[in-house]
Design an enzyme around this catalytic site. Structure first.
Site, mmCIF file in Angstrom:
data_model
loop_
_atom_site.group_PDB
_atom_site.id
_atom_site.type_symbol
_atom_site.label_atom_id
_atom_site.label_comp_id
_atom_site.label_asym_id
_atom_site.label_seq_id
_atom_site.Cartn_x
_atom_site.Cartn_y
_atom_site.Cartn_z
ATOM 1 N N ASN A 8 0.849 -1.192 0.000
ATOM 2 C CA ASN A 8 0.000 0.000 0.000
ATOM 3 C C ASN A 8 0.882 1.238 0.000
ATOM 4 O OD1 ASN A 8 -1.831 2.026 0.515
ATOM 5 N ND2 ASN A 8 -2.279 1.390 2.618
ATOM 6 N N LYS A 10 -0.020 4.248 -0.370
ATOM 7 C CA LYS A 10 -0.719 5.450 0.128
ATOM 8 C C LYS A 10 -0.485 6.613 -0.858
ATOM 9 C CE LYS A 10 -0.152 3.557 4.680
ATOM 10 N NZ LYS A 10 -0.107 3.757 6.115
ATOM 11 N N HIS A 97 -9.588 1.345 5.003
ATOM 12 C CA HIS A 97 -8.307 1.562 5.687
ATOM 13 C C HIS A 97 -8.521 2.567 6.822
ATOM 14 C CE1 HIS A 97 -4.236 2.877 6.495
ATOM 15 N NE2 HIS A 97 -3.821 1.759 5.922
ATOM 16 N N GLU A 99 -6.915 5.042 7.758
ATOM 17 C CA GLU A 99 -6.734 6.448 7.367
ATOM 18 C C GLU A 99 -7.993 6.981 6.686
ATOM 19 O OE1 GLU A 99 -3.063 5.849 5.241
ATOM 20 O OE2 GLU A 99 -2.079 5.399 7.150
ATOM 21 N N GLU A 175 -5.287 -4.512 10.935
ATOM 22 C CA GLU A 175 -4.314 -3.433 11.025
ATOM 23 C C GLU A 175 -4.576 -2.611 12.286
ATOM 24 O OE1 GLU A 175 -2.331 -2.532 7.021
ATOM 25 O OE2 GLU A 175 -3.969 -1.135 7.299
ATOM 26 N N GLY A 181 2.394 2.812 10.630
ATOM 27 C CA GLY A 181 3.323 3.921 10.436
ATOM 28 C C GLY A 181 4.084 4.339 11.684
ATOM 29 N N SER A 218 3.440 -1.533 10.304
ATOM 30 C CA SER A 218 4.899 -1.534 10.502
ATOM 31 C C SER A 218 5.568 -2.847 10.107
ATOM 32 C CB SER A 218 5.249 -1.149 11.953
ATOM 33 O OG SER A 218 4.857 0.183 12.193
HETATM 34 P P1 PGA Z 1 2.745 0.769 7.523
HETATM 35 O O1 PGA Z 1 1.271 0.908 6.932
HETATM 36 O O2 PGA Z 1 3.320 -0.505 6.979
HETATM 37 O O3 PGA Z 1 3.476 1.992 7.031
HETATM 38 O O4 PGA Z 1 2.621 0.730 9.006
HETATM 39 C C1 PGA Z 1 0.446 -0.214 6.771
HETATM 40 C C2 PGA Z 1 -0.876 0.231 6.214
HETATM 41 O O5 PGA Z 1 -1.356 1.320 6.576
HETATM 42 O O6 PGA Z 1 -1.495 -0.483 5.406
#
Ligand code: PGA
Length: 257
Positions: A8, A10, A97, A99, A175, A181, A218
């Site tokens: 992903n 983003k 997601h 976000e 998640e 992140g 992460s």
């Molecule tokens: P990250 O994001 O690996 O940067 O923690 C995962 C995600 O949001 O799908």
């Protein structure tokens, strides 16, 4: 069933040359495609370029969207329909997601409508994201389960079991928000525990077994196998590490045949 490793991106990267740079991580890596399926969810404007680079590299990588509209078509400025994705050869759409839930106000109802749109378009699968905040985690197991169950049931509402059962076409990603992140991934034990619970909820409520559940938050080259190596975890959703060429290359090397 193959393990799905989905990248992903983003809203990264801003420069076209960086897109090409990151993609070079796929050059010359021999991924074990009997065990893994790899999918990439870049910003949608990069999809044509990415698919032509994969064609050149002869890389067998699936394409994914990070989001889509719940509508089929319409006067909806800025939106992208699942069917448009399907017609471009998209195999997966990330739905709900955290976000999107946090910054764009997506509710369980919207997530459900989007999952329906994805299935209705004939795309292989929505990757439905669920996960608890740190506040909920700190309240303990019962609170985590209650939150996860609400999100899973909310996302699955009226998805006809036929469509799902016959095609195994729903994928979930666990998640935890506190792990996204932050560099603080869940432990494999924490991930396995919640993932097993998600499968339990799906089996109990929809008599479905075999629905794949990925872990995200992460994930990097160092820890990916700790998650993907677990029987209960059906793959990974990787964010930040997948837009870093070196880190991505190292992840792909771990998936080497
Ligand atoms: P990250 O994001 O690996 O940067 O923690 C995962 C995600 O949001 O799908």
């Amino acid at each position: 069933m193959k393990k799905l490793i989905a990248f992903n991106w983003k809203m990264h990267p801003n420069k076209l040359k960086d897109v090409e740079g990151v993609l070079m991580a796929f050059d010359g890596v021999d991924i074990d495609l009997d065990t893994y399926e790899i999918a990439i969810a870049p910003p949608a404007v990069y999809l044509p370029l990415i698919s032509s680079v994969f064609y050149e590299l002869k890389a067998d990588i699936s394409l994914a969207l990070q989001n889509c509209s719940w509508e089929h078509e319409g006067a909806l400025t800025g939106e992208l329909s699942a069917e448009m994705g399907k017609n471009f050869g998209i195999d997966y759409v990330i739905v709900g997601h955290s976000e999107r839930r946090t910054y764009f106000g997506e509710t369980d109802e919207m997530v459900n409508a989007k999952a329906k749109a994805v299935l209705g378009a004939g795309i292989m699968a929505p990757i439905i994201c669920v996960g608890e905040s740190l506040t909920i985690r700190n309240k303990g197991k019962a609170a985590i389960r209650q939150h996860i169950k609400k999100q899973v049931i909310g996302a699955m509402k009226n998805l006809t079991s036929d469509k799902v059962v016959t095609n195994k076409r729903v994928i979930f990603a666990y998640e935890p928000i506190w792990a996204i992140g932050t560099g603080k991934a869940a432990t494999p034990e924490q991930a396995v525990e919640v993932i097993a619970y998600i499968k339990e909820v799906i089996e109990a409520n929809y008599k479905l077994s075999g629905v794949r559940v990925l872990y995200g938050g992460s994930v990097n080259a160092k820890n990916i196998m700790e998650f993907v190596g677990q029987d209960a975890i059906d793959g990974a959703l990787v964010g930040g590490a997948s837009v870093d060429k070196k880190e991505l290359k190292n992840i792909l090397k771990k998936l080497h045949s």
